[in-house]
Design an enzyme around this catalytic site. Structure first.
Site, mmCIF file in Angstrom:
data_model
loop_
_atom_site.group_PDB
_atom_site.id
_atom_site.type_symbol
_atom_site.label_atom_id
_atom_site.label_comp_id
_atom_site.label_asym_id
_atom_site.label_seq_id
_atom_site.Cartn_x
_atom_site.Cartn_y
_atom_site.Cartn_z
ATOM 1 N N ASP A 138 52.861 -11.602 -38.754
ATOM 2 C CA ASP A 138 52.910 -11.320 -40.194
ATOM 3 C C ASP A 138 54.300 -11.662 -40.719
ATOM 4 O O ASP A 138 55.307 -11.162 -40.212
ATOM 5 C CB ASP A 138 52.585 -9.848 -40.469
ATOM 6 C CG ASP A 138 52.118 -9.621 -41.910
ATOM 7 O OD1 ASP A 138 51.682 -10.602 -42.567
ATOM 8 O OD2 ASP A 138 52.188 -8.476 -42.383
ATOM 9 N N HIS A 145 58.055 -8.641 -53.502
ATOM 10 C CA HIS A 145 57.641 -7.496 -52.680
ATOM 11 C C HIS A 145 58.829 -7.003 -51.845
ATOM 12 O O HIS A 145 59.123 -5.810 -51.805
ATOM 13 C CB HIS A 145 56.480 -7.909 -51.766
ATOM 14 C CG HIS A 145 56.125 -6.897 -50.716
ATOM 15 N ND1 HIS A 145 55.418 -5.739 -50.987
ATOM 16 C CD2 HIS A 145 56.378 -6.864 -49.380
ATOM 17 C CE1 HIS A 145 55.255 -5.053 -49.866
ATOM 18 N NE2 HIS A 145 55.827 -5.711 -48.880
ATOM 19 N N GLU A 212 47.553 -10.347 -49.109
ATOM 20 C CA GLU A 212 48.165 -11.453 -48.363
ATOM 21 C C GLU A 212 47.162 -12.599 -48.228
ATOM 22 O O GLU A 212 45.970 -12.433 -48.467
ATOM 23 C CB GLU A 212 48.567 -10.998 -46.946
ATOM 24 C CG GLU A 212 49.491 -9.802 -46.926
ATOM 25 C CD GLU A 212 50.197 -9.608 -45.575
ATOM 26 O OE1 GLU A 212 50.271 -10.570 -44.782
ATOM 27 O OE2 GLU A 212 50.663 -8.478 -45.333
ATOM 28 N N ASP A 244 46.408 -6.465 -45.176
ATOM 29 C CA ASP A 244 47.162 -5.858 -44.073
ATOM 30 C C ASP A 244 47.383 -4.380 -44.402
ATOM 31 O O ASP A 244 48.445 -3.976 -44.864
ATOM 32 C CB ASP A 244 48.489 -6.612 -43.924
ATOM 33 C CG ASP A 244 49.331 -6.083 -42.781
ATOM 34 O OD1 ASP A 244 48.760 -5.526 -41.833
ATOM 35 O OD2 ASP A 244 50.569 -6.238 -42.854
ATOM 36 N N LYS A 264 50.848 -0.469 -38.937
ATOM 37 C CA LYS A 264 50.149 -1.708 -39.291
ATOM 38 C C LYS A 264 48.993 -2.049 -38.360
ATOM 39 O O LYS A 264 48.154 -2.866 -38.712
ATOM 40 C CB LYS A 264 51.150 -2.877 -39.234
ATOM 41 C CG LYS A 264 52.353 -2.736 -40.139
ATOM 42 C CD LYS A 264 51.992 -3.066 -41.565
ATOM 43 C CE LYS A 264 53.232 -3.136 -42.441
ATOM 44 N NZ LYS A 264 52.892 -3.649 -43.769
HETATM 45 MN MN MN Z 1 51.910 -7.287 -44.158
#
Ligand code: MN
Length: 438
Positions: A138, A145, A212, A244, A264
């Site tokens: 990732d 962001h 994403e 995600d 995550k």
């Molecule tokens: Mn991410």
């Protein structure tokens, strides 16, 4: 790779009538690949191509027509549900299949009667992960962001000094990537409540989405052999939507010094259709750095990348709570942004990922990172939209949200539009939060 040809002709129509409607995501100019079977059949998975509201079943299509030998060789693994085999082929072969499918689906093609029997309505199709995803990385290419989140985590030091030089990333887990439509449980996590001196364990409270794109790797590179900018796009098969999911309370407590971990790795949702890089050719855009920002280092720079390294993809996030569903209220759009605003391009991500000799493999997934725009209402996560949970948003049902509640369905969408080109879309990437394990 980025040149347009007859397959992009906006005037091209299909004998599949639903592919010619103005609002379809899947006109004949798109032709994305996905892995499916007839819902409830229990049959083996096979690869299909979305066309209008139908799927062209490549297992049936393989047998329905007399394909040239070089196309048979590409279609055989697809009929067995193996997209990775096509991903591993050189760009010219992948292009050859796209051109052949485009021709066979074109209005007036005399093979229409045979191929019409190979269509499955998307409404009857069960879709799964589009390919075998061996590894998942990732990135963090959304500078808006990164800046907004950086301010929340480190008010005096929002954007770390490496950001404008290094495409920042971390290695995620491929095993918890799930197909669109599959629910997942709110995770349990260790968190440190504000003002507390010791952490506690329980269902996470600050559950978030991240808007994403998924970048799917085409050809592999051998261990020890970096991919240059000139070669990089040949190693990209296509793009999908990627959510995600993130536990912000876990993330805040665990992320230093080695980065995200359990915040995550409980679930990430990917869309069923991979839109090929070829289909995106009409929507390429110049890559530009804001005045005053450093230019990319030579290994991340090329004339072609400056001219058209970026892609204009409009992105959206939609939310429908359980109460909204019960009241018959439609999903509500929370934000819009554009992939053009990413700080790094596809080619730069591939070149950087492999500069140390790291070997990417066909089917690997590179997440772009959360794609937020420059405006506050273009944020790609609730963390940003609600200013770290301090400013709740109000839903059509009258409910408020700082972070996700059980029963919330989050749906990502994307479209590409440009004068002189046929509009194409990505379909939906959707999942519902289920309550935590008791
Ligand atoms: Mn991410």
């Amino acid at each position: 790779m980025s040149l347009t040809d007859a397959t992009h002709d906006p005037a091209l129509q299909s004998w599949v009538a639903s592919a010619n409607t103005a609002d379809t995501d899947f006109p004949i100019q798109n032709l994305p690949y996905g892995r499916f079977r007839v819902r409830g059949s229990g049959e083996p998975w096979r690869i299909g191509v979305a066309i209008g509201d139908q799927v062209l079943d490549l297992r049936l299509a393989l047998d329905a027509l007399a394909w040239p030998a070089e196309l048979m060789a590409l279609l055989q693994p697809l009929a067995q549900g193996d997209l990775n085999a096509l991903m591993a082929r050189p760009p010219a072969e992948r292009h050859g299949l796209r051109a052949a499918l485009s021709q066979a689906l074109s209005a007036g093609d005399d093979r229409a009667p045979e191929l019409a029997g190979c269509l499955v309505p998307q409404a009857n199709a069960e879709l799964t992960l589009p390919c075998r995803i061996g590894d998942y990385t990732d990135f963090y290419t959304g500078i808006h962001h990164a800046t907004t989140v950086g301010k929340l985590f480190r008010p005096d030091n929002p954007l770390l000094p490496n950001y404008k030089w290094v495409p920042i990333g971390y290695h995620g887990r491929a095993s918890s990537i799930i197909p669109s439509g599959q629910g997942f449980r709110r995770p349990i996590g260790q968190t440190l409540a504000p003002g507390a001196s010791e952490p506690t364990v329980g269902p996470v409270r600050r559950l978030d989405y991240e808007l994403e794109l998924a970048i799917f790797v085409a050809q592999a590179n051998a261990l020890g052999e970096p991919v240059t900018m000139a070669e990089a796009e040949a190693h990209v098969f296509g793009l999908g939507l990627f959510n995600d999911w993130s536990a912000r309370d876990v993330q805040a407590w665990e992320y230093q010094p080695l980065g995200p971990f359990l915040s995550k790795s409980f679930a990430s949702t990917v869309s069923p259709w991979i839109v090929t890089l070829e289909a995106l050719a009409p929507f390429r855009a110049a890559f530009e750095r804001p005045a005053g920002d450093p230019q990319p280092l030579p290994y991340l720079d090329s004339v072609a990348n400056r001219a058209q390294g970026a892609i204009d993809i409009q992105l959206e996030v939609w939310l429908q709570s359980a109460a909204m569903r019960a009241q018959g209220l439609a999903p509500q759009r929370l934000s819009r942004s554009n992939f053009r605003d990413a700080y790094w391009t596809l080619a730069q991500l591939v070149a950087h990922h492999t500069m140390n000799g790291c070997n990417l493999q066909s089917g690997d997934l590179l997440g772009t990172g959360t794609l937020s725009g420059p405006q506050p209402d273009q944020a790609g996560s609730l963390l940003e939209l609600t200013a770290g949970g301090k400013q709740p948003i109000t839903l059509a049902s009258g409910e408020t949200r700082t972070f996700l509640e059980d029963g919330d369905t989050v749906t990502l969408r994307a479209v590409c539009e440009r004068p002189g080109a046929r509009r194409i879309g990505f379909g939906a990437c959707s999942a519902t939060v289920q309550q935590a394990m008791a």
